[in-house]
Design a protein around this motif. Structure first.
Motif, short mmCIF file in Angstrom:
data_model
loop_
_atom_site.label_atom_id
_atom_site.label_comp_id
_atom_site.label_asym_id
_atom_site.label_seq_id
_atom_site.Cartn_x
_atom_site.Cartn_y
_atom_site.Cartn_z
N ILE A 72 0.83 -1.21 0.00
CA ILE A 72 0.00 0.00 0.00
C ILE A 72 0.87 1.26 0.00
O ILE A 72 0.66 2.18 -0.81
CB ILE A 72 -0.95 0.01 1.22
CG1 ILE A 72 -2.02 -1.07 1.05
CG2 ILE A 72 -1.61 1.38 1.37
CD1 ILE A 72 -2.90 -1.25 2.27
N LEU A 73 1.85 1.29 0.91
CA LEU A 73 2.72 2.47 1.01
C LEU A 73 3.52 2.67 -0.28
O LEU A 73 3.74 3.80 -0.72
CB LEU A 73 3.66 2.33 2.20
CG LEU A 73 3.01 2.37 3.59
CD1 LEU A 73 4.06 2.18 4.67
CD2 LEU A 73 2.25 3.68 3.79
N LYS A 74 3.94 1.56 -0.87
CA LYS A 74 4.72 1.65 -2.11
C LYS A 74 3.90 2.26 -3.24
O LYS A 74 4.43 2.96 -4.10
CB LYS A 74 5.21 0.25 -2.50
CG LYS A 74 6.16 0.24 -3.70
CD LYS A 74 6.69 -1.16 -3.97
CE LYS A 74 7.65 -1.14 -5.15
NZ LYS A 74 8.17 -2.51 -5.44
N HIS A 75 2.59 2.00 -3.25
CA HIS A 75 1.73 2.49 -4.32
C HIS A 75 1.08 3.84 -4.00
O HIS A 75 0.30 4.37 -4.80
CB HIS A 75 0.66 1.46 -4.65
CG HIS A 75 1.19 0.30 -5.43
ND1 HIS A 75 1.88 -0.73 -4.84
CD2 HIS A 75 1.17 0.02 -6.76
CE1 HIS A 75 2.26 -1.60 -5.76
NE2 HIS A 75 1.84 -1.18 -6.93
N LEU A 76 1.40 4.39 -2.84
CA LEU A 76 0.93 5.73 -2.50
C LEU A 76 2.08 6.72 -2.39
O LEU A 76 1.87 7.93 -2.34
CB LEU A 76 0.17 5.71 -1.15
CG LEU A 76 -1.17 4.99 -1.13
CD1 LEU A 76 -1.73 4.99 0.30
CD2 LEU A 76 -2.17 5.64 -2.08
N SER A 77 3.31 6.21 -2.37
CA SER A 77 4.50 7.04 -2.19
C SER A 77 5.25 7.23 -3.51
O SER A 77 5.20 6.38 -4.39
CB SER A 77 5.44 6.40 -1.16
OG SER A 77 4.75 6.13 0.03
N VAL A 78 5.98 8.33 -3.61
CA VAL A 78 6.74 8.63 -4.82
C VAL A 78 8.01 7.78 -4.86
O VAL A 78 8.82 7.84 -3.93
CB VAL A 78 7.13 10.12 -4.87
CG1 VAL A 78 8.01 10.41 -6.10
CG2 VAL A 78 5.89 11.00 -4.90
N PRO A 79 8.21 6.98 -5.91
CA PRO A 79 9.45 6.19 -6.03
C PRO A 79 10.60 7.10 -6.44
O PRO A 79 10.43 8.02 -7.24
CB PRO A 79 9.11 5.19 -7.13
CG PRO A 79 8.09 5.87 -7.97
CD PRO A 79 7.28 6.73 -7.03
N ALA A 80 11.77 6.85 -5.91
CA ALA A 80 12.93 7.68 -6.25
C ALA A 80 13.39 7.44 -7.67
O ALA A 80 13.94 8.33 -8.33
CB ALA A 80 14.07 7.42 -5.27
N SER A 81 13.17 6.24 -8.18
CA SER A 81 13.60 5.90 -9.54
C SER A 81 12.64 6.47 -10.58
O SER A 81 11.44 6.22 -10.53
CB SER A 81 13.69 4.38 -9.69
OG SER A 81 13.96 4.03 -11.03
#
Length: 283
Positions: free
Chosen positions: A54-63
């Protein structure tokens, strides 16, 4: 009684029409939902993989390679906090400085500053993690979440608008907003070498956006009007309009008002003085 309290809070956040309370409400609701899910996953014997997803799909990825597949995160991340103290301090700063912001500017300008500050913070974060060698090695496993960049934009925008406005801080006493914002900004610069460099970089991006927005507003350029529909009405010049003599704000009067704020606080101002200060902030 509890139902009445929660109903009142709900109405204030989602029905009052005040974007300050709306954004605080959204942040709190997301925080509660995430932590309830986390608790449920823990009690059911889970390993936390659901929460991470969930957090991964709500947060901005650095890449930058991942971003096109999660483009929505550049907006969602600024309403997501997992840790209690993270959201507590963000919401306190947003509430305190947001109220001052709303005393001088309008709802649309608040919404623009919060969102554009968050977007600017995310963009600076992406640039740093894809261009600066010391950060590039961590880009594949780093994410950005939290409303800090948006809050920083509100803090710096308010301090730029009314730099001599004074607030009382525990242990420090009365502090002018311009000094508070400068201290906050330089702490973020120093913190780039610490444990959370991505967050500090995002704060700096938000701060820059808040500063630029107010400076442009004072020069007559209101960025919050970029998305307004242009009126198709034709304006007819009134040849009988007379120019007023009082086109410029009396600087001595403004200095007197700011001095009054520093001594007695903003609430001591009369309605006329508040209007005069608001007009001066736009010049």
């Amino acid at each position: 009684m509890n139902r009445s309290i929660f109903g009142e809070l709900y109405n204030k956040a989602f029905r009052s029409g005040n974007p300050l309370f709306l954004f605080i409400g959204i942040n709190i609701v997301v925080f509660i939902a995430i932590n309830i899910f986390s608790l449920g996953e823990f009690l059911s014997g889970g390993q936390g993989f659901g929460l991470k997803w969930i957090l991964k799909h709500l947060s901005v990825p650095a890449s930058y390679v991942e971003l096109p597949f999660k483009f929505w995160t550049i907006l969602t991340y600024m309403f997501v906090q997992k840790d209690f103290f993270h959201i507590l301090f963000n919401m306190l700063w947003l509430y305190w400085l947001g109220q001052i912001f709303m005393d001088f500017l309008n709802k649309k300008q608040f919404i623009f500053t919060y969102l554009s500050g968050g977007i600017s913070g995310a963009l600076l974060y992406l640039l740093a993690y894809n261009l600066i060698p010391v950060f590039m090695s961590n880009a594949s496993n780093s994410i950005l979440l939290g409303s800090s960049a948006s809050v920083m934009a509100i803090v710096v925008a308010t301090a730029t608008l009314v730099p001599d406005y004074t607030i009382r801080l525990m242990l420090f006493g009365n502090v002018k907003l311009k000094y508070l914002a400068l201290a906050y900004f330089f702490l973020d610069i120093i913190s780039m070498s610490g444990a959370n460099p991505g967050g500090s970089i995002a704060h700096i991006g938000g701060a820059i956006m808040g500063f630029v927005f107010i400076k442009q507003l004072q020069n007559g350029n209101d960025f919050s009007k970029l998305f307004e529909k242009k009126s198709k009405l034709k304006v007819v010049k009134n040849t009988n309009t007379k120019a007023t003599k009082n086109d410029f704000t009396d600087q001595a009067a403004i200095d007197s008002i700011l001095d009054k704020i520093s001594k007695s606080g903003y609430e001591s101002l009369s309605k006329a003085e508040k209007e005069e200060l608001f007009k001066a902030s736009k010049k």
